[in-house]
Design a protein around this motif. Structure first.
Motif, PDB file in Angstrom:
ATOM      1  N   LEU A   1       9.268  -2.965   6.804  1.00  0.00           N
ATOM      2  CA  LEU A   1       8.196  -1.963   6.769  1.00  0.00           C
ATOM      3  C   LEU A   1       8.698  -0.625   7.317  1.00  0.00           C
ATOM      4  CD1 LEU A   1       5.287  -1.063   6.327  1.00  0.00           C
ATOM      5  CD2 LEU A   1       4.670  -2.107   8.512  1.00  0.00           C
ATOM      6  N   THR A   2       9.466  -0.694   8.420  1.00  0.00           N
ATOM      7  CA  THR A   2       9.959   0.536   9.030  1.00  0.00           C
ATOM      8  C   THR A   2      10.923   1.265   8.103  1.00  0.00           C
ATOM      9  OG1 THR A   2       9.810  -0.617  11.140  1.00  0.00           O
ATOM     10  CG2 THR A   2      11.016   1.454  11.123  1.00  0.00           C
ATOM     11  N   VAL A   3      11.859   0.514   7.545  1.00  0.00           N
ATOM     12  CA  VAL A   3      12.847   1.151   6.665  1.00  0.00           C
ATOM     13  C   VAL A   3      12.139   1.763   5.448  1.00  0.00           C
ATOM     14  CG1 VAL A   3      14.802   0.719   5.120  1.00  0.00           C
ATOM     15  CG2 VAL A   3      14.760  -0.289   7.419  1.00  0.00           C
ATOM     16  N   ILE A   4      11.216   0.999   4.866  1.00  0.00           N
ATOM     17  CA  ILE A   4      10.508   1.509   3.684  1.00  0.00           C
ATOM     18  C   ILE A   4       9.672   2.730   4.056  1.00  0.00           C
ATOM     19  CG2 ILE A   4       8.611   0.959   2.098  1.00  0.00           C
ATOM     20  CD1 ILE A   4       9.863  -1.905   1.949  1.00  0.00           C
TER      21      ILE A   4
ATOM     22  N   ALA B   1       0.830  -1.209   0.000  1.00  0.00           N
ATOM     23  CA  ALA B   1       0.000   0.000   0.000  1.00  0.00           C
ATOM     24  C   ALA B   1       0.865   1.259   0.000  1.00  0.00           C
ATOM     25  CB  ALA B   1      -0.947  -0.009   1.207  1.00  0.00           C
ATOM     26  N   ILE B   2       2.015   1.220   0.666  1.00  0.00           N
ATOM     27  CA  ILE B   2       2.921   2.377   0.628  1.00  0.00           C
ATOM     28  C   ILE B   2       3.460   2.547  -0.796  1.00  0.00           C
ATOM     29  CG2 ILE B   2       5.159   3.241   1.411  1.00  0.00           C
ATOM     30  CD1 ILE B   2       4.534   2.136   4.181  1.00  0.00           C
ATOM     31  N   GLY B   3       3.759   1.429  -1.457  1.00  0.00           N
ATOM     32  CA  GLY B   3       4.187   1.513  -2.857  1.00  0.00           C
ATOM     33  C   GLY B   3       3.122   2.180  -3.709  1.00  0.00           C
ATOM     34  N   LEU B   4       1.868   1.793  -3.495  1.00  0.00           N
ATOM     35  CA  LEU B   4       0.770   2.403  -4.248  1.00  0.00           C
ATOM     36  C   LEU B   4       0.623   3.878  -3.888  1.00  0.00           C
ATOM     37  CD1 LEU B   4      -1.609   2.140  -6.206  1.00  0.00           C
ATOM     38  CD2 LEU B   4      -3.056   1.533  -4.254  1.00  0.00           C
TER      39      LEU B   4
ATOM     40  N   LYS C   1       7.976  11.372 -13.097  1.00  0.00           N
ATOM     41  CA  LYS C   1       6.949  10.324 -13.052  1.00  0.00           C
ATOM     42  C   LYS C   1       7.591   8.947 -13.185  1.00  0.00           C
ATOM     43  CE  LYS C   1       3.650  11.926 -16.048  1.00  0.00           C
ATOM     44  NZ  LYS C   1       2.325  12.022 -16.648  1.00  0.00           N
ATOM     45  N   LEU C   2       8.597   8.882 -14.032  1.00  0.00           N
ATOM     46  CA  LEU C   2       9.299   7.611 -14.222  1.00  0.00           C
ATOM     47  C   LEU C   2       9.959   7.171 -12.912  1.00  0.00           C
ATOM     48  CD1 LEU C   2      10.019   5.521 -16.388  1.00  0.00           C
ATOM     49  CD2 LEU C   2      12.111   6.811 -16.836  1.00  0.00           C
ATOM     50  N   GLN C   3      10.597   8.126 -12.242  1.00  0.00           N
ATOM     51  CA  GLN C   3      11.233   7.795 -10.953  1.00  0.00           C
ATOM     52  C   GLN C   3      10.209   7.287  -9.953  1.00  0.00           C
ATOM     53  OE1 GLN C   3      13.944  10.766  -9.258  1.00  0.00           O
ATOM     54  NE2 GLN C   3      13.938  11.726 -11.263  1.00  0.00           N
ATOM     55  N   SER C   4       9.067   7.967  -9.896  1.00  0.00           N
ATOM     56  CA  SER C   4       8.030   7.559  -8.953  1.00  0.00           C
ATOM     57  C   SER C   4       7.525   6.162  -9.281  1.00  0.00           C
ATOM     58  CB  SER C   4       6.874   8.569  -9.006  1.00  0.00           C
ATOM     59  OG  SER C   4       5.726   8.025  -8.413  1.00  0.00           O
ATOM     60  N   LEU C   5       7.312   5.907 -10.565  1.00  0.00           N
ATOM     61  CA  LEU C   5       6.798   4.596 -10.975  1.00  0.00           C
ATOM     62  C   LEU C   5       7.788   3.490 -10.594  1.00  0.00           C
ATOM     63  CD1 LEU C   5       4.423   3.236 -12.458  1.00  0.00           C
ATOM     64  CD2 LEU C   5       5.788   3.335 -14.533  1.00  0.00           C
ATOM     65  N   ILE C   6       9.063   3.741 -10.860  1.00  0.00           N
ATOM     66  CA  ILE C   6      10.084   2.729 -10.564  1.00  0.00           C
ATOM     67  C   ILE C   6      10.220   2.526  -9.053  1.00  0.00           C
ATOM     68  CG2 ILE C   6      12.557   2.243 -10.688  1.00  0.00           C
ATOM     69  CD1 ILE C   6      12.557   3.584 -13.457  1.00  0.00           C
ATOM     70  N   PHE C   7      10.284   3.635  -8.323  1.00  0.00           N
ATOM     71  CA  PHE C   7      10.475   3.548  -6.869  1.00  0.00           C
ATOM     72  C   PHE C   7       9.312   2.783  -6.228  1.00  0.00           C
ATOM     73  CE2 PHE C   7      10.397   6.026  -2.660  1.00  0.00           C
ATOM     74  CZ  PHE C   7      11.343   5.208  -2.074  1.00  0.00           C
ATOM     75  N   GLY C   8       8.083   3.161  -6.577  1.00  0.00           N
ATOM     76  CA  GLY C   8       6.908   2.480  -6.008  1.00  0.00           C
ATOM     77  C   GLY C   8       6.888   1.001  -6.375  1.00  0.00           C
ATOM     78  N   ALA C   9       7.263   0.695  -7.624  1.00  0.00           N
ATOM     79  CA  ALA C   9       7.246  -0.707  -8.068  1.00  0.00           C
ATOM     80  C   ALA C   9       8.316  -1.523  -7.336  1.00  0.00           C
ATOM     81  CB  ALA C   9       7.469  -0.781  -9.578  1.00  0.00           C
ATOM     82  N   MET C  10       9.458  -0.902  -7.037  1.00  0.00           N
ATOM     83  CA  MET C  10      10.497  -1.620  -6.296  1.00  0.00           C
ATOM     84  C   MET C  10       9.989  -1.991  -4.911  1.00  0.00           C
ATOM     85  SD  MET C  10      13.874   0.534  -7.467  1.00  0.00           S
ATOM     86  CE  MET C  10      15.141  -0.570  -6.850  1.00  0.00           C
ATOM     87  N   ILE C  11       9.256  -1.051  -4.301  1.00  0.00           N
ATOM     88  CA  ILE C  11       8.683  -1.331  -2.978  1.00  0.00           C
ATOM     89  C   ILE C  11       7.696  -2.496  -3.079  1.00  0.00           C
ATOM     90  CG2 ILE C  11       7.184  -0.374  -1.176  1.00  0.00           C
ATOM     91  CD1 ILE C  11       8.473   2.363  -1.823  1.00  0.00           C
ATOM     92  N   MET C  12       6.862  -2.472  -4.122  1.00  0.00           N
ATOM     93  CA  MET C  12       5.897  -3.568  -4.299  1.00  0.00           C
ATOM     94  C   MET C  12       6.626  -4.892  -4.516  1.00  0.00           C
ATOM     95  SD  MET C  12       3.149  -1.700  -6.778  1.00  0.00           S
ATOM     96  CE  MET C  12       2.174  -0.320  -6.170  1.00  0.00           C
ATOM     97  N   GLY C  13       7.719  -4.842  -5.257  1.00  0.00           N
ATOM     98  CA  GLY C  13       8.499  -6.057  -5.488  1.00  0.00           C
ATOM     99  C   GLY C  13       9.031  -6.630  -4.181  1.00  0.00           C
TER     100      GLY C  13
END
Ligand SMILES: Nc1ncnc2c1ncn2[C@@H]1O[C@H](COP(=O)(O)OP(=O)(O)OP(=O)(O)O)[C@@H](O)[C@H]1O
Ligand SMILES: [Mg+2]
Lengths: 261, 323
Positions: free
Chosen positions: B166-169, B26-29, B206-218
């Motif tokens: 979770l804390t680090v993220i 959810a934080i990734g989203l 936007k690209l950075q945000s997309l990649i960063f959020g997706a890494m968190i989801m991964g």
């Protein structure tokens, strides 16, 4: 017109732009001099805003060339022209509605270290120092603009006139060499319009900025712009000082003709 | 149902682990949608990418007779942390490719592309029989540090591990969002054209945000794989892998990371606890359909929240910037 010490900051050569069948800008050429306030007027739909969109690289011209400080800029994009030293405003004021007035201004300075994500993890001291400088600058600009009290207000809550002042403050944060104002006097009270006019003149006289300004209501343009370029139906009709413009029969015809329709 | 204290505790611990994994997703989203306004309807895709990548990196390649049953092309047998890193990198790279293809177009394209990728990944794995064992999935995935505690207490240790992630993220995202970087993202969410006129390269941010959020989801996906120790493509259905996470963020508060965490715990509680209650109230013969009532429940909760508190339980703060 151009006295000897005027250098040219912006130059358009045979610029064209059409939308479907409409020739919004039709073979326009002119120069804009440095350290002056050049006006651009014309009836509704004359192509003024389109011309600004072309100069700021928001649109690409179909043909023709645009030079800024001697360098071609007609194939750049909007954010790139900003970095060349060209800042624009919008006919219908745009602001980041759900961000504070202060944040609206702090966003503007280019090359902020804190805009690199990792800097905020690994070089927080550097970011903090830079943020402090940017904040101080924003506060002093707000002070000059008379918006200091509204610094923590959401920009969307400002009145029409305050939004125009914010827009002006934003251009001061950018420290550009040329500012394109699209109808800065639209939607403001006559009192506020005087303040705006005053501040724009100060930008030129104190900060050495060049201004190119679209005006709809005649007073603002006639008071502070010289020279003035007149456009009609996508074409440049004429160029001259306020006195010349006022008594030119073609200009009168365009304006009265437009009003009669 | 008479559960012993130990049973209740075990249940609570695995509940907290799953809720925390969902909180990470959810934080990734929140990075995508809450702060940048990017429509990602394919969370399940990054969830699955993370889970499968880490599974293939950390598990050994089946040998001997096992190789006949588990058709797994890659099995690197590397440590857990490398699995996590691999999960983040693969999710980030795929997000980068999607972003480069769609982020210059209008926003609907990203939404469609993310749905498409998520479904493609699931359907691909369901139909392959060489890479990750197709519909049967992978079982017996390694559990990090499993030899330092007795088996029956392992979940307590894993809860600690997940909490650390979770804390680090959480802090990494908070620092990012409350910075000038986050200010640009929030501005893009408001008005892209204005941000371009302010000289920012909107596409790049936007690209950075997309990649960063997706890494968190991964990373969330990898943590799921090592917790359940078994993954099948069926887990990454859109309802379970995407819808529920949108519900969590919307409920907790879009644009607020604490809200994302709270929303995850509430929705997951509703989801996992309501099963018991539902089984008690449904008439005989309907038990197999009972779990679907949960979707209705979550749907109703969402409608209630959207009407009563459109910004979620904790909305975005008025002053997000930290400096
Ligand atoms: N994006 C667009 N798509 C299609 N037509 C457009 C577009 N932008 C402008 N036009 C058309 O081009 C012509 C010039 O419009 P423009 O906005 O440049 O005029 P203007 O001189 O700024 O007028 P106003 O004084 O009303 O602001 C109009 O006919 C307008 O309808
Ligand atoms: Mg206009």
């Amino acid at each position: 017109m151009n006295s000897g010490n005027d250098s040219i900051i912006l130059s358009l050569q045979d610029v064209n732009k059409h939308f479907g069948g409409i020739k919004a800008v039709d073979g326009v050429s002119f120069d804009v001099a440095s350290h002056r306030i050049t006006g651009l007027i014309g009836p509704n739909g004359a192509g003024k805003t389109t011309l600004f969109n072309l100069i700021s690289s928001f649109y690409r011209p179909d043909s023709g060339r645009i030079f800024f400080k001697g360098e071609r800029i007609d194939s750049l994009s909007l954010h790139q022209t900003f970095h060349k030293g060209l800042c624009r405003t919008f006919q219908i004021s745009r602001e980041l509605k759900f961000m504070t007035v202060l944040e609206n201004l702090m966003l503007v300075p280019p090359d902020q270290e804190g805009e690199r994500l990792w800097r905020n993890w690994f070089s927080r001291g550097l970011v903090r120092r830079q943020e402090k400088d940017i904040r101080e600058k924003a506060l002093s600009v707000l002070d000059e603009s008379g918006l200091f009290k509204l610094k923590d207000e959401y920009a969307g809550n400002l009145s029409g006139g305050q939004k125009r002042l914010l827009e002006l403050a934003r251009t001061m944060m950018a420290e550009p060499e040329l500012i394109l104002f699209d109808e800065p006097g639209a939607g403001v009270t006559p009192g506020e319009r005087k303040i705006l006019a005053n501040r724009i003149q100060k930008l030129v006289s104190e900060k050495g900025v060049s201004v190119f300004l679209i005006g709809h209501e005649m007073e603002l343009v006639m008071d502070i712009c010289n020279p003035i370029i007149v456009m009609d139906r996508g074409r440049k009709l004429m160029e001259g000082g306020p006195a010349e413009i006022k008594k030119d029969s073609r200009v009168l015809e365009v304006y009265l003709g437009g009003a009669a329709k | 149902m008479g559960m012993s204290l130990g049973g209740v505790l075990n249940f609570l611990v695995s509940f907290a682990i799953m809720a925390s994994i969902y909180a990470i997703l959810a934080i990734g989203l929140n990075v995508h949608w809450g702060y940048t306004g990017l429509l990602n309807f394919g969370i399940a895709g990054f969830f699955a990418l993370g889970a499968y990548t880490s599974a293939l990196i950390t598990s050994p390649k089946p040998v001997g007779i096992m190789a006949n049953y588990v058709r797994q092309a890659i099995g690197l047998n590397l440590p857990f942390l490398l699995g996590i890193a691999g999960a983040a990198i693969v999710s980030g790279v795929i997000a980068g490719v999607i972003g480069i293809l769609t982020l210059r177009l209008s926003e609907g394209y990203l939404a469609i592309a993310t749905i498409g990728i998520a479904e493609s990944i699931r359907i691909f794995i369901n139909n392959e029989s060489w890479l990750a064992n197709g519909p049967q999935g992978l079982i017996g995935l390694p559990r990090p540090l499993h030899n330092i505690v007795p088996r029956c207490y392992y979940n307590y240790l894993y809860l600690v591990i997940v909490s650390i992630f979770l804390t680090v993220i959480y802090f990494a995202v908070e620092r990012g969002i409350r910075s000038p970087w986050g200010r640009v993202l929030r501005a893009i969410r408001e008005d892209e054209i204005m941000v371009s006129a302010d000289g920012k390269n909107v596409f790049f941010f936007k690209l950075q945000s997309l990649i960063f959020g997706a890494m968190i989801m991964g990373i969330g996906g990898a943590l799921y794989a090592h917790f359940s120790a078994a993954i099948q493509p069926g887990v990454f259905e859109p309802l379970f892998g995407t819808f529920i996470i949108w519900a969590m963020l919307t409920l907790g508060g879009t644009g607020n990371n604490k809200g994302a965490i709270i929303g995850s715990f509430i929705v997951w509680a509703l989801w996992s606890w309501s099963t018991f209650l539902i089984f008690k109230v449904v008439p005989r013969g309907f038990e197999t359909r009972a779990p679907y009532i949960r979707y209705v429940l979550i749907g109703l909760l969402l409608i209630f929240i959207i009407i009563k508190r459109p910004k979620g339980m904790l909305g975005e703060e008025a002053h997000v910037s930290e400096f």
